[in-house]
Write an enzyme that holds these catalytic residues in place. Structure first.
Site, PDB file in Angstrom:
ATOM      1  N   SER A 117      24.437  55.897  64.115  1.00 49.32           N
ATOM      2  CA  SER A 117      25.135  54.628  63.947  1.00 49.32           C
ATOM      3  C   SER A 117      24.839  53.675  65.106  1.00 49.32           C
ATOM      4  O   SER A 117      24.928  54.060  66.272  1.00 49.32           O
ATOM      5  CB  SER A 117      26.646  54.885  63.861  1.00 49.32           C
ATOM      6  OG  SER A 117      27.371  53.704  63.674  1.00 49.32           O
ATOM      7  N   HIS A 123      27.684  39.768  56.134  1.00 48.89           N
ATOM      8  CA  HIS A 123      27.579  38.417  56.684  1.00 48.89           C
ATOM      9  C   HIS A 123      26.270  37.743  56.308  1.00 48.89           C
ATOM     10  O   HIS A 123      25.927  36.686  56.854  1.00 48.89           O
ATOM     11  CB  HIS A 123      27.746  38.441  58.198  1.00 48.89           C
ATOM     12  CG  HIS A 123      29.151  38.708  58.625  1.00 48.89           C
ATOM     13  ND1 HIS A 123      30.118  37.734  58.686  1.00 48.89           N
ATOM     14  CD2 HIS A 123      29.765  39.865  58.983  1.00 48.89           C
ATOM     15  CE1 HIS A 123      31.265  38.260  59.078  1.00 48.89           C
ATOM     16  NE2 HIS A 123      31.078  39.554  59.259  1.00 48.89           N
ATOM     17  N   THR A 154      29.972  42.308  50.562  1.00 45.44           N
ATOM     18  CA  THR A 154      31.323  41.836  50.284  1.00 45.44           C
ATOM     19  C   THR A 154      31.282  40.660  49.329  1.00 45.44           C
ATOM     20  O   THR A 154      30.285  39.944  49.244  1.00 45.44           O
ATOM     21  CB  THR A 154      32.033  41.422  51.587  1.00 45.44           C
ATOM     22  OG1 THR A 154      33.383  41.076  51.303  1.00 45.44           O
ATOM     23  CG2 THR A 154      31.356  40.218  52.231  1.00 45.44           C
ATOM     24  N   LYS A 198      33.199  36.727  51.533  1.00 47.59           N
ATOM     25  CA  LYS A 198      32.677  35.751  52.481  1.00 47.59           C
ATOM     26  C   LYS A 198      31.893  34.688  51.713  1.00 47.59           C
ATOM     27  O   LYS A 198      32.487  33.803  51.116  1.00 47.59           O
ATOM     28  CB  LYS A 198      31.879  36.468  53.558  1.00 47.59           C
ATOM     29  CG  LYS A 198      32.801  37.335  54.440  1.00 47.59           C
ATOM     30  CD  LYS A 198      32.079  38.056  55.537  1.00 47.59           C
ATOM     31  CE  LYS A 198      33.046  38.743  56.500  1.00 47.59           C
ATOM     32  NZ  LYS A 198      33.897  39.773  55.895  1.00 47.59           N
ATOM     33  N   THR A 233      42.470  53.800  43.804  1.00 49.79           N
ATOM     34  CA  THR A 233      42.816  52.412  44.100  1.00 49.79           C
ATOM     35  C   THR A 233      42.730  51.563  42.844  1.00 49.79           C
ATOM     36  O   THR A 233      41.755  51.663  42.086  1.00 49.79           O
ATOM     37  CB  THR A 233      41.873  51.834  45.175  1.00 49.79           C
ATOM     38  OG1 THR A 233      41.975  52.616  46.354  1.00 49.79           O
ATOM     39  CG2 THR A 233      42.240  50.401  45.507  1.00 49.79           C
ATOM     40  N   THR A 234      43.719  50.708  42.631  1.00 52.90           N
ATOM     41  CA  THR A 234      43.702  49.795  41.498  1.00 52.90           C
ATOM     42  C   THR A 234      42.474  48.893  41.555  1.00 52.90           C
ATOM     43  O   THR A 234      42.088  48.397  42.619  1.00 52.90           O
ATOM     44  CB  THR A 234      44.979  48.925  41.492  1.00 52.90           C
ATOM     45  OG1 THR A 234      46.102  49.783  41.313  1.00 52.90           O
ATOM     46  CG2 THR A 234      44.956  47.893  40.379  1.00 52.90           C
TER      47      THR A 234
END
Length: 415
Positions: free
Chosen positions: A138, A218, A246, A249, A278-279
């Site tokens: 990492s 990003h 994502t 953003k 998770t919904t």
């Protein structure tokens, strides 16, 4: 003696106040159709301000076509998703969205999560557990969600110096050639705005038989011929095994995702608790994301305008002798180097100049590198930029903040 719970909690909060890094949330209401303008409800009456630190990089969160798509979804499908996908079924807009994302990144499949944080944590921890004796390599400045995914995996981790491919290779060289390995890194590191050496990392991954996992949060929508990110811009998407991104953003809504080979995505879908329990994202969010992605795939106009605006602002701040950290991306870090001064600068910009830039302090960045992180958009005008430069000059002079950028170390750790 019984423990005093309140005393311990209050002591923790007091330490934040004492270090000057207690976080205060400004009560804002964005004005539809007028981005980057917003109303500051922290004042009475509310005052109009200009937002300079939004991650809605292209203003797609207020794009009229995106808003219309979301309104139509509400009118035709309602508001909620009804539950998890395995219990309530997968609504069709999620299927369409995953198809759009796999197409965007030239991958076989995609999987939607409720946020970019969850997509990183769930995917990294799950994939590493599925592979035998997995070694995770990492980058030292990876986001907190990636770090948490590594931690949750329980696997051996090695941290390589930021963007240092020679150090990465030394770690790979020392590892068992038959051992499962995943190289974890980001494309754009959002606090300094620097870019990973993606090609060189892919070369090492192929040489040492490691999987590659890139966080493009990003960069998605911002770079590449169709907005697939830095790997898209550099024609490297096919060499990356897992691309994470994502919707919150540049896409302008919310949610996270991964794209990869069909069997890998299926494995995460089948084993990741962060997905299974998770919904699902509601249809209205998925519909907005679909429309936004389609718009950004079809035209480079917003991306080109955005780069022009970022370059214009960097030059204006440089001409004003302000301590900006130079980058090749849209991120404009204005260095302060002190948590108290950073908060005072943010407060004065808001109270005196009606300009909102949230202070960035530890642990988001290392101590001594506190900053105001400016993110210009295609919708910030020349007039707004000149107002910002004059306001920043006044604040720096009023607070006697140093303009010597060498006083702050140009490294950061989160977004």
């Amino acid at each position: 003696m019984a423990i005093d719970y309140d005393a311990h909690i209050d002591e923790s909060l007091a330490s934040l106040h004492g270090e000057g890094r207690y976080r205060v949330f400004t009560d804002l209401a964005r004005c539809a159709g007028r981005f980057p303008r917003a109303l500051n409800h922290s004042t009475t009456p509310p005052s109009e301000i200009t937002v300079w630190c939004s991650n809605d990089y292209l203003g797609m969160g207020q794009n009229p076509h995106v808003m219309d798509a979301m309104k139509t979804a509400i009118d035709t499908l309602g508001t909620g998703a009804g539950g998890t996908r395995n219990i309530s079924g997968t609504h069709h807009h999620i299927v369409e969205l995953e198809n759009e994302l796999s197409d965007l990144h030239n991958k076989e499949a995609a999987l939607i999560f409720t946020s970019g944080y969850v997509s990183n944590e769930a995917t990294i921890s799950t994939l590493a557990k599925l592979l035998p004796d997995c070694l995770l390599l990492s980058d030292e400045l990876n986001h907190a969600s990636m770090i948490e995914g590594v931690r949750q995996s329980g696997c051996t981790k090695l941290i390589w110096r930021h963007n240092d491919v020679e150090h990465l290779e030394s770690l790979l060289r020392d590892a068992d050639p038959d051992r499962a390995k995943i190289i974890l890194f980001e494309s754009v590191y959002s606090m300094d705005g620097d870019i990973a050496p993606i090609k060189e990392i892919c070369d090492l991954a192929e040489k040492y038989n490691a999987l590659t996992y890139i966080d493009e949060v990003h960069a998605v929508g911002m770079y590449g011929n169709r907005g697939g990110g830095i790997a898209d811009r550099d024609n490297l998407m096919e060499r990356i095994d897992i691309i994470e991104g994502t919707l919150a953003k540049a896409i302008g809504v919310m949610g996270g995702y991964i794209t990869a080979k069909k069997n890998l995505v299926d494995a995460i879908r089948s084993f990741a608790s962060g997905f299974i329990f998770t919904t699902s994202l509601p249809p209205t969010i998925a519909a907005g994301a679909i429309e936004s992605i389609r718009i950004l795939k079809q035209s480079n106009a917003l991306r080109a305008k955005h780069q022009e605006r970022a370059a214009y602002l960097k030059q204006a701040l440089e001409d004003a002798d302000m301590p900006i950290l130079h980058s090749k991306t849209h991120i404009v870090p204005l260095m302060v180097g002190d948590p108290v001064l950073c908060k005072q600068a943010s407060d004065r910009l808001l109270s005196k100049h009606n300009i909102y830039i949230q202070p960035i302090n530890y642990p988001t960045v290392p101590r001594g590198t506190e900053r105001l992180r400016i993110t210009p958009t295609p919708l910030h005008t020349d007039e707004m930029m000149l107002e910002l430069v004059e306001a920043v000059k006044e604040v720096w002079d009023h607070l006697n903040i140093s303009r010597d950028i060498s006083a702050t170390a140009p490294v950061s750790a989160a977004r």
